[in-house]
Motif scaffolding. Structure first.
Motif, PDB file in Angstrom:
ATOM      1  N   ALA A 102      68.982  23.026  75.921  1.00 14.36           N
ATOM      2  CA  ALA A 102      70.131  23.822  76.108  1.00 14.36           C
ATOM      3  C   ALA A 102      70.735  24.172  74.698  1.00 14.36           C
ATOM      4  N   ALA A 103      70.865  23.254  73.780  1.00 10.60           N
ATOM      5  CA  ALA A 103      71.153  23.540  72.286  1.00 10.60           C
ATOM      6  C   ALA A 103      70.187  24.555  71.956  1.00 10.60           C
ATOM      7  N   ALA A 104      69.028  24.369  71.901  1.00 10.33           N
ATOM      8  CA  ALA A 104      68.002  25.274  71.388  1.00 10.33           C
ATOM      9  C   ALA A 104      68.313  26.824  71.848  1.00 10.33           C
ATOM     10  N   GLY A 105      68.570  26.826  73.277  1.00  9.71           N
ATOM     11  CA  GLY A 105      68.746  28.152  73.678  1.00  9.71           C
ATOM     12  C   GLY A 105      69.891  28.778  73.253  1.00  9.71           C
ATOM     13  N   VAL A 106      71.000  28.217  73.265  1.00 15.78           N
ATOM     14  CA  VAL A 106      72.214  28.604  72.683  1.00 15.78           C
ATOM     15  C   VAL A 106      72.100  28.845  71.177  1.00 15.78           C
ATOM     16  N   GLY A 107      71.325  28.191  70.483  1.00 15.69           N
ATOM     17  CA  GLY A 107      71.260  28.271  69.089  1.00 15.69           C
ATOM     18  C   GLY A 107      70.553  29.540  68.579  1.00 15.69           C
ATOM     19  N   TRP A 131      72.585  14.227  66.500  1.00 22.52           N
ATOM     20  CA  TRP A 131      71.699  14.811  65.347  1.00 22.52           C
ATOM     21  C   TRP A 131      70.746  15.462  65.923  1.00 22.52           C
ATOM     22  N   PRO A 132      69.675  15.017  66.866  1.00 24.64           N
ATOM     23  CA  PRO A 132      68.625  15.775  67.486  1.00 24.64           C
ATOM     24  C   PRO A 132      69.032  17.138  68.412  1.00 24.64           C
ATOM     25  N   VAL A 133      70.521  17.090  68.809  1.00 25.82           N
ATOM     26  CA  VAL A 133      70.900  18.318  69.426  1.00 25.82           C
ATOM     27  C   VAL A 133      71.168  19.312  68.224  1.00 25.82           C
TER      28      VAL A 133
END
Length: 265
Positions: free
Chosen positions: A6-11, A210-212
Protein backbone atom coordinates in the motif's frame (compact mmCIF):
# COMPACT_ATOMS: atom_id res chain seq x y z
CA UNK A 1 3.57 -7.00 3.65
CA UNK A 2 0.20 -5.47 2.74
CA UNK A 3 1.27 -2.21 4.39
CA UNK A 4 4.45 -2.14 2.33
CA UNK A 5 2.51 -2.71 -0.91
CA UNK A 6 0.00 0.00 0.00
CA UNK A 7 2.85 2.38 0.85
CA UNK A 8 4.48 1.70 -2.52
CA UNK A 9 1.25 2.47 -4.38
CA UNK A 10 0.61 5.71 -2.53
CA UNK A 11 4.28 6.64 -2.83
CA UNK A 12 3.99 6.57 -6.60
CA UNK A 13 1.07 9.02 -6.42
CA UNK A 14 2.98 11.32 -4.08
CA UNK A 15 5.98 11.29 -6.40
CA UNK A 16 3.82 12.28 -9.36
CA UNK A 17 2.39 15.20 -7.38
CA UNK A 18 5.81 16.40 -6.19
CA UNK A 19 7.37 16.11 -9.64
CA UNK A 20 4.51 17.92 -11.33
CA UNK A 21 3.62 20.62 -8.82
CA UNK A 22 6.84 21.00 -6.83
CA UNK A 23 4.91 20.44 -3.63
CA UNK A 24 2.25 18.31 -2.05
CA UNK A 25 4.39 15.34 -1.04
CA UNK A 26 4.30 16.02 2.68
CA UNK A 27 0.65 16.96 2.80
CA UNK A 28 -0.21 13.70 1.06
CA UNK A 29 2.29 11.40 2.77
CA UNK A 30 1.55 12.57 6.32
CA UNK A 31 -2.24 11.95 6.26
CA UNK A 32 -1.69 8.69 4.35
CA UNK A 33 0.82 7.36 6.87
CA UNK A 34 -1.56 8.23 9.71
CA UNK A 35 -5.02 7.35 8.35
CA UNK A 36 -4.26 4.68 5.75
CA UNK A 37 -1.19 2.93 7.15
CA UNK A 38 -2.04 3.47 10.82
CA UNK A 39 1.15 5.14 12.03
CA UNK A 40 1.41 7.45 15.01
CA UNK A 41 1.26 11.11 13.85
CA UNK A 42 4.64 11.98 15.37
CA UNK A 43 6.37 8.93 13.85
CA UNK A 44 4.61 9.64 10.55
CA UNK A 45 5.91 13.21 10.59
CA UNK A 46 9.49 11.96 10.87
CA UNK A 47 8.91 9.38 8.13
CA UNK A 48 7.30 12.04 5.94
CA UNK A 49 10.44 14.19 6.07
CA UNK A 50 12.55 11.27 4.83
CA UNK A 51 10.12 10.55 1.99
CA UNK A 52 9.63 14.14 0.90
CA UNK A 53 13.31 15.03 1.14
CA UNK A 54 14.40 12.06 -0.99
CA UNK A 55 11.62 12.62 -3.54
CA UNK A 56 12.44 16.32 -3.85
CA UNK A 57 16.11 15.63 -4.57
CA UNK A 58 15.24 13.19 -7.37
CA UNK A 59 12.44 15.37 -8.77
CA UNK A 60 14.84 18.32 -8.85
CA UNK A 61 16.92 16.77 -11.64
CA UNK A 62 14.59 17.27 -14.65
CA UNK A 63 13.70 20.79 -13.48
CA UNK A 64 17.38 21.68 -13.13
CA UNK A 65 18.12 20.43 -16.64
CA UNK A 66 15.50 22.83 -18.02
CA UNK A 67 16.98 25.76 -16.08
CA UNK A 68 13.95 26.14 -13.82
CA UNK A 69 15.88 26.06 -10.53
CA UNK A 70 17.14 29.30 -8.97
CA UNK A 71 20.00 27.77 -6.99
CA UNK A 72 21.26 30.68 -4.92
CA UNK A 73 17.83 32.06 -3.87
CA UNK A 74 16.62 28.52 -3.21
CA UNK A 75 19.55 27.62 -0.95
CA UNK A 76 19.34 30.92 0.89
CA UNK A 77 15.59 30.53 1.33
CA UNK A 78 16.01 27.02 2.73
CA UNK A 79 18.88 27.88 5.08
CA UNK A 80 17.03 30.90 6.48
CA UNK A 81 14.55 28.48 7.99
CA UNK A 82 17.06 26.56 10.11
CA UNK A 83 15.97 28.06 13.45
CA UNK A 84 12.31 27.56 12.66
CA UNK A 85 12.85 23.95 11.56
CA UNK A 86 14.67 22.95 14.74
CA UNK A 87 12.28 24.88 16.97
CA UNK A 88 9.22 23.48 15.22
CA UNK A 89 10.45 19.91 15.61
CA UNK A 90 10.92 20.40 19.36
CA UNK A 91 7.54 22.07 19.70
CA UNK A 92 5.74 19.27 17.85
CA UNK A 93 6.80 16.77 20.49
CA UNK A 94 4.68 18.68 23.02
CA UNK A 95 1.49 18.65 20.92
CA UNK A 96 -1.16 15.90 20.84
CA UNK A 97 -1.14 13.94 17.58
CA UNK A 98 -4.81 14.54 16.74
CA UNK A 99 -4.42 18.26 17.38
CA UNK A 100 -1.38 18.24 15.10
CA UNK A 101 -3.53 16.90 12.25
CA UNK A 102 -6.35 19.38 12.90
CA UNK A 103 -3.88 22.27 12.76
CA UNK A 104 -2.50 20.92 9.49
CA UNK A 105 -5.99 20.79 7.97
CA UNK A 106 -6.70 24.37 9.05
CA UNK A 107 -3.43 25.61 7.58
CA UNK A 108 -4.10 23.90 4.26
CA UNK A 109 -7.55 25.48 4.05
CA UNK A 110 -6.05 28.95 4.40
CA UNK A 111 -3.29 28.39 1.85
CA UNK A 112 -5.66 26.76 -0.66
CA UNK A 113 -8.06 29.71 -0.38
CA UNK A 114 -5.25 32.16 -1.14
CA UNK A 115 -4.06 30.13 -4.13
CA UNK A 116 -7.58 29.63 -5.51
CA UNK A 117 -8.24 33.35 -5.30
CA UNK A 118 -5.05 34.11 -7.19
CA UNK A 119 -5.70 31.44 -9.84
CA UNK A 120 -9.22 32.66 -10.51
CA UNK A 121 -8.07 36.29 -10.60
CA UNK A 122 -5.56 35.38 -13.30
CA UNK A 123 -8.16 33.82 -15.61
CA UNK A 124 -8.54 36.97 -17.66
CA UNK A 125 -4.81 37.57 -18.04
CA UNK A 126 -2.43 36.23 -20.62
CA UNK A 127 -1.33 32.75 -19.59
CA UNK A 128 2.36 33.13 -20.38
CA UNK A 129 3.81 32.42 -16.96
CA UNK A 130 5.35 35.87 -16.60
CA UNK A 131 4.75 37.45 -13.16
CA UNK A 132 3.44 40.93 -12.65
CA UNK A 133 6.01 43.68 -12.04
CA UNK A 134 7.09 44.01 -8.41
CA UNK A 135 5.00 46.46 -6.45
CA UNK A 136 7.14 46.56 -3.31
CA UNK A 137 10.63 47.81 -2.49
CA UNK A 138 13.67 45.56 -2.28
CA UNK A 139 13.79 46.03 1.48
CA UNK A 140 10.16 44.96 1.84
CA UNK A 141 10.74 41.95 -0.38
CA UNK A 142 13.81 40.96 1.64
CA UNK A 143 11.94 41.22 4.93
CA UNK A 144 9.05 39.20 3.57
CA UNK A 145 11.44 36.57 2.22
CA UNK A 146 13.15 36.14 5.60
CA UNK A 147 9.78 35.98 7.36
CA UNK A 148 8.35 33.41 4.95
CA UNK A 149 11.53 31.31 4.98
CA UNK A 150 11.43 31.20 8.78
CA UNK A 151 7.76 30.23 8.64
CA UNK A 152 8.52 27.43 6.17
CA UNK A 153 11.21 26.11 8.50
CA UNK A 154 8.82 26.21 11.44
CA UNK A 155 6.09 24.39 9.52
CA UNK A 156 8.56 21.80 8.25
CA UNK A 157 9.85 20.99 11.71
CA UNK A 158 6.41 21.11 13.34
CA UNK A 159 4.30 19.16 10.83
CA UNK A 160 6.96 17.01 9.20
CA UNK A 161 6.13 18.33 5.73
CA UNK A 162 8.48 19.82 3.19
CA UNK A 163 6.79 23.19 3.26
CA UNK A 164 6.25 23.28 -0.50
CA UNK A 165 2.63 24.30 -0.06
CA UNK A 166 3.98 27.54 1.41
CA UNK A 167 7.13 27.85 -0.70
CA UNK A 168 5.36 27.82 -4.07
CA UNK A 169 2.89 30.61 -3.13
CA UNK A 170 5.75 32.53 -1.51
CA UNK A 171 7.91 32.39 -4.62
CA UNK A 172 4.93 33.41 -6.74
CA UNK A 173 3.57 36.19 -4.58
CA UNK A 174 6.57 37.54 -2.65
CA UNK A 175 9.56 36.96 -4.90
CA UNK A 176 7.56 37.34 -8.15
CA UNK A 177 8.88 34.11 -9.69
CA UNK A 178 6.92 32.49 -12.52
CA UNK A 179 5.16 29.19 -11.80
CA UNK A 180 7.66 26.91 -13.53
CA UNK A 181 10.63 28.37 -11.67
CA UNK A 182 8.60 28.39 -8.48
CA UNK A 183 7.98 24.66 -8.90
CA UNK A 184 11.62 23.87 -9.66
CA UNK A 185 13.11 26.09 -6.96
CA UNK A 186 10.62 24.88 -4.36
CA UNK A 187 12.04 21.37 -4.72
CA UNK A 188 15.46 22.66 -3.69
CA UNK A 189 13.95 24.52 -0.73
CA UNK A 190 11.97 21.42 0.30
CA UNK A 191 15.08 19.24 0.24
CA UNK A 192 16.98 21.69 2.46
CA UNK A 193 14.00 22.17 4.79
CA UNK A 194 13.43 18.42 5.13
CA UNK A 195 17.08 17.88 6.09
CA UNK A 196 16.85 20.64 8.71
CA UNK A 197 13.58 19.24 10.03
CA UNK A 198 15.10 15.78 10.43
CA UNK A 199 18.06 17.28 12.26
CA UNK A 200 15.64 18.91 14.68
CA UNK A 201 14.05 15.53 15.43
CA UNK A 202 17.30 13.82 16.40
CA UNK A 203 16.92 12.30 19.84
CA UNK A 204 13.13 12.02 19.74
CA UNK A 205 11.87 8.51 20.46
CA UNK A 206 9.43 7.72 17.62
CA UNK A 207 8.88 4.16 16.33
CA UNK A 208 9.22 4.63 12.57
CA UNK A 209 8.22 1.67 10.36
CA UNK A 210 11.27 1.77 8.10
CA UNK A 211 10.20 -0.98 5.58
CA UNK A 212 7.03 1.02 4.89
CA UNK A 213 9.00 4.25 4.64
CA UNK A 214 11.52 2.66 2.25
CA UNK A 215 8.77 1.36 -0.08
CA UNK A 216 7.01 4.71 0.04
CA UNK A 217 10.21 6.65 -0.67
CA UNK A 218 11.46 4.48 -3.56
CA UNK A 219 8.23 4.60 -5.56
CA UNK A 220 7.79 8.26 -4.71
CA UNK A 221 11.21 9.05 -6.16
CA UNK A 222 10.40 7.11 -9.33
CA UNK A 223 7.08 8.91 -9.73
CA UNK A 224 8.72 12.28 -9.17
CA UNK A 225 11.43 11.63 -11.74
CA UNK A 226 8.91 10.69 -14.44
CA UNK A 227 6.32 13.34 -13.67
CA UNK A 228 8.81 16.19 -13.65
CA UNK A 229 8.49 16.28 -17.44
CA UNK A 230 4.76 17.02 -17.31
CA UNK A 231 5.11 20.44 -15.75
CA UNK A 232 7.12 21.64 -18.75
CA UNK A 233 4.11 21.09 -21.03
CA UNK A 234 1.33 22.23 -18.70
CA UNK A 235 0.04 25.81 -18.73
CA UNK A 236 1.23 27.88 -15.75
CA UNK A 237 -2.29 28.80 -14.64
CA UNK A 238 -3.29 25.13 -14.86
CA UNK A 239 -0.47 24.20 -12.49
CA UNK A 240 -1.51 26.90 -10.02
CA UNK A 241 -5.15 25.82 -10.09
CA UNK A 242 -4.31 22.13 -9.69
CA UNK A 243 -2.06 22.95 -6.76
CA UNK A 244 -4.81 24.95 -5.02
CA UNK A 245 -7.42 22.23 -5.58
CA UNK A 246 -5.04 19.59 -4.24
CA UNK A 247 -4.53 21.57 -1.04
CA UNK A 248 -8.28 22.04 -0.62
CA UNK A 249 -9.04 18.34 -1.11
CA UNK A 250 -6.37 17.19 1.35
CA UNK A 251 -7.51 19.80 3.90
CA UNK A 252 -11.11 18.58 3.78
CA UNK A 253 -10.23 14.88 4.00
CA UNK A 254 -7.73 15.43 6.82
CA UNK A 255 -10.19 17.61 8.74
CA UNK A 256 -12.97 15.02 8.45
CA UNK A 257 -10.63 12.44 9.98
CA UNK A 258 -8.82 14.56 12.56
CA UNK A 259 -11.60 16.67 14.09
CA UNK A 260 -13.80 13.69 15.21
CA UNK A 261 -10.69 11.94 16.57
CA UNK A 262 -9.71 15.01 18.56
CA UNK A 263 -13.23 15.49 19.96
CA UNK A 264 -13.49 11.82 20.87
CA UNK A 265 -10.21 11.99 22.74
Amino acid sequence: MSAVIAAAGVGLLVGVVVGTLGAGGGILSLPTLVYVLGQDPHAAATASLVIVGATSVVSLVPHARRGNVLWRPGLVFGLLGVAGAVGGARLAALVDGDLLMVLLAALLLVVSAVMLRRSLADRGRADDGVPAPPSSSRLTTAVLTVAVASLVGLLTGFFGVGGGFVVVPALLLVMRVDIRRAVGTSLLVIAVSAALGLAGRIGQDHAVDWPVVAAFAVTSMLGGLVAGRFSARAKPRTLSLLFALLLLAVAVVTGLQAVPALLAG
